[in-house]
Write a protein that holds these residues in place. Sequence first.
Motif, short mmCIF file in Angstrom:
data_model
loop_
_atom_site.label_atom_id
_atom_site.label_comp_id
_atom_site.label_asym_id
_atom_site.label_seq_id
_atom_site.Cartn_x
_atom_site.Cartn_y
_atom_site.Cartn_z
N PHE A 333 0.84 -1.21 0.00
CA PHE A 333 0.00 0.00 0.00
C PHE A 333 0.87 1.26 0.00
N TYR A 334 1.86 1.31 0.89
CA TYR A 334 2.72 2.49 0.96
C TYR A 334 3.57 2.64 -0.30
N GLN A 335 3.96 1.52 -0.90
CA GLN A 335 4.72 1.60 -2.15
C GLN A 335 3.86 2.15 -3.27
N GLU A 336 2.57 1.76 -3.29
CA GLU A 336 1.68 2.33 -4.30
C GLU A 336 1.53 3.84 -4.10
N ASN A 337 1.39 4.26 -2.85
CA ASN A 337 1.30 5.70 -2.57
C ASN A 337 2.56 6.44 -3.03
N LEU A 338 3.72 5.85 -2.74
CA LEU A 338 4.98 6.47 -3.15
C LEU A 338 5.05 6.56 -4.67
N ALA A 339 4.66 5.49 -5.35
CA ALA A 339 4.69 5.49 -6.82
C ALA A 339 3.73 6.53 -7.37
N VAL A 340 2.54 6.65 -6.78
CA VAL A 340 1.56 7.63 -7.23
C VAL A 340 2.09 9.04 -7.03
N LEU A 341 2.68 9.29 -5.88
CA LEU A 341 3.22 10.62 -5.60
C LEU A 341 4.33 10.98 -6.57
N PRO A 351 10.81 17.61 -16.18
CA PRO A 351 12.17 18.07 -15.85
C PRO A 351 12.47 19.51 -16.26
N GLU A 352 12.15 19.87 -17.52
CA GLU A 352 12.51 21.22 -17.97
C GLU A 352 11.80 22.30 -17.17
N ARG A 353 10.59 22.00 -16.73
CA ARG A 353 9.81 23.01 -15.99
C ARG A 353 10.33 23.17 -14.57
N ARG A 354 10.56 22.04 -13.90
CA ARG A 354 11.00 22.14 -12.52
C ARG A 354 12.45 22.61 -12.42
N GLU A 355 13.29 22.23 -13.37
CA GLU A 355 14.68 22.67 -13.33
C GLU A 355 14.77 24.18 -13.52
N ALA A 356 13.96 24.70 -14.38
CA ALA A 356 13.96 26.15 -14.60
C ALA A 356 13.51 26.90 -13.36
N ALA A 357 12.61 26.28 -12.59
CA ALA A 357 12.08 26.93 -11.39
C ALA A 357 12.90 26.65 -10.15
N GLY A 358 13.82 25.66 -10.20
CA GLY A 358 14.59 25.30 -9.02
C GLY A 358 13.83 24.42 -8.06
N ILE A 359 12.98 23.55 -8.60
CA ILE A 359 12.21 22.60 -7.78
C ILE A 359 12.80 21.21 -7.98
N ASP A 360 12.93 20.47 -6.87
CA ASP A 360 13.51 19.13 -6.96
C ASP A 360 12.96 18.29 -5.82
N TRP A 361 13.10 16.97 -5.94
CA TRP A 361 12.72 16.06 -4.86
C TRP A 361 13.58 14.81 -4.93
N ASN A 362 13.65 14.11 -3.81
CA ASN A 362 14.40 12.85 -3.79
C ASN A 362 13.46 11.69 -4.13
N VAL A 363 14.05 10.53 -4.40
CA VAL A 363 13.26 9.34 -4.78
C VAL A 363 13.62 8.21 -3.81
N PRO A 364 12.93 8.14 -2.66
CA PRO A 364 13.23 7.08 -1.69
C PRO A 364 12.87 5.70 -2.22
N ASP A 365 13.50 4.69 -1.66
CA ASP A 365 13.20 3.31 -2.00
C ASP A 365 12.13 2.71 -1.10
N GLY A 366 11.59 3.49 -0.19
CA GLY A 366 10.57 2.97 0.71
C GLY A 366 10.28 3.98 1.81
N GLY A 367 9.60 3.51 2.85
CA GLY A 367 9.29 4.37 3.98
C GLY A 367 8.06 5.23 3.76
N PHE A 368 7.97 6.28 4.57
CA PHE A 368 6.78 7.14 4.59
C PHE A 368 7.02 8.53 4.03
N PHE A 369 8.28 8.93 3.77
CA PHE A 369 8.57 10.34 3.57
C PHE A 369 9.34 10.63 2.28
N LEU A 370 9.12 11.86 1.80
CA LEU A 370 9.81 12.37 0.62
C LEU A 370 10.12 13.84 0.87
N THR A 371 11.26 14.31 0.40
CA THR A 371 11.68 15.70 0.59
C THR A 371 11.58 16.47 -0.72
#
Length: 439
Positions: A333-341, A351-371
């Motif tokens: 269930f949590y993996q599906e949520n992570l994949a959806v997010l 990529p081109e839109r977020r890079e131009a704006a300076g937006i980024d995020w990490n890609v965790p392999d599991g857990g509950f959180f993303l930055t």
Amino acid sequence: MTNGSTPTVLPAGELHGSLGDPLMEVMNFLNEVTSRYPEAISFGPGRPYEGLFEVERIGEYLAAYQRHLVEDLGRTPDEVRTLLFQYGRTNGQIHELVARALRNDEGIEAAPESLVVTVGCQEGMFLVLRALFAEPSDVLLVPSPCYVGITGAARLLDLSVAHVPEGPHGTDPEVLRRTVAELRAAGKRPRAFYVVPDFANPTGTCMPVEARRRLLELAEEEDLLLLEDNPYGFFTRTGSGLPTLKALDERRRVVYLGSFAKTCFPGARVGYVVADQEVEAADGRRTLLADELSKIKGMVTVNTPALSQAVIGGMLLTHDFRLREANKPAADFYQENLAVLLESLERLLPPERREAAGIDWNVPDGGFFLTLTLPVPADNALLEESAREHGVIWTPMNYFYPDGEGGRCQIRLSLSYLTPQQVAEGARRLVGLLERSCL
């Protein structure tokens, strides 16, 4: 109150200094925002998803534990009544069952007598910190950013804390080594390092196996204890997980902090500490650190509620002491949520839109959180606007930094408490905020 009398007023300055610490207001502010905007989708709480709980199973688990007491342990009806209704063993009643589960799930060989069953993991943190930190020169090392539960506990106990910057894969052992050297040069004694190797709160980072081995080597070389906290290790994309520090620990350098809040349910408030280090008294007598923690626990909570232990014990029995396998539906269930997010963010912010704006995020392999990293401050004002105008709530990352300044342009997204549909809609609303504020 007698007519004309004046009610007692306590000056704030005469209360413990921690009560004025902004850290103590973090949860209050988030709860206030959530209560004022109940229709908002919240990426704030790191709670398990409630749809995974089945109320009727609580009775089944309690019955399973009662059968265990009678059929496996030979307890009489009077003894069963005492075990369930009375104050119990300070170190806990289900320590042998927990030890079996640790062996099956994590490959951790822990003698039952080395376990203390606690009122949640938070009590375990308090017990360990109170026992280990004896001198003013003792310092607790923590990652930066860090879970506020451990730093809050240290603040309440008036302990000195040093922060070790995290990298993309958690704490770099060499950075920790330099911090230890700097503290020693300043006349301090680095006593222990708190670490969440698997999908840490708040960043979601995961420490590679080689770094875990180097960390254990460093702990031995520098005479440092490691306080390993592992609430999220079962919730991996692969399902198997990496070995815990405690499973790799050959010199008893690791004090293992465990919890059933995420793997069973948080309402039971049951955690545990594996404290198998020996303690030598002045007369040469040796005890386990677990026995010393028990002395403190006896003056704090007396014992962990017997009924809560019975329900958790029944869950362990029912699932043949294999909670990792029992948690596979939750992990999926949590993996599906992570994949959806991740898919939603990628689609809405290519990529081109977020890079131009300076937006980024990490890609965790599991857990509950993303930055998520923004080009603007992710402060309380932006959070208020997000909840009011866009109907989405998140957690500012600066809450998790020692000075409140680190992570100023980052937010923590917790994906555990929502359905996949809510995750997708929450991502859409969040991008609406970013379009107004950043793009």
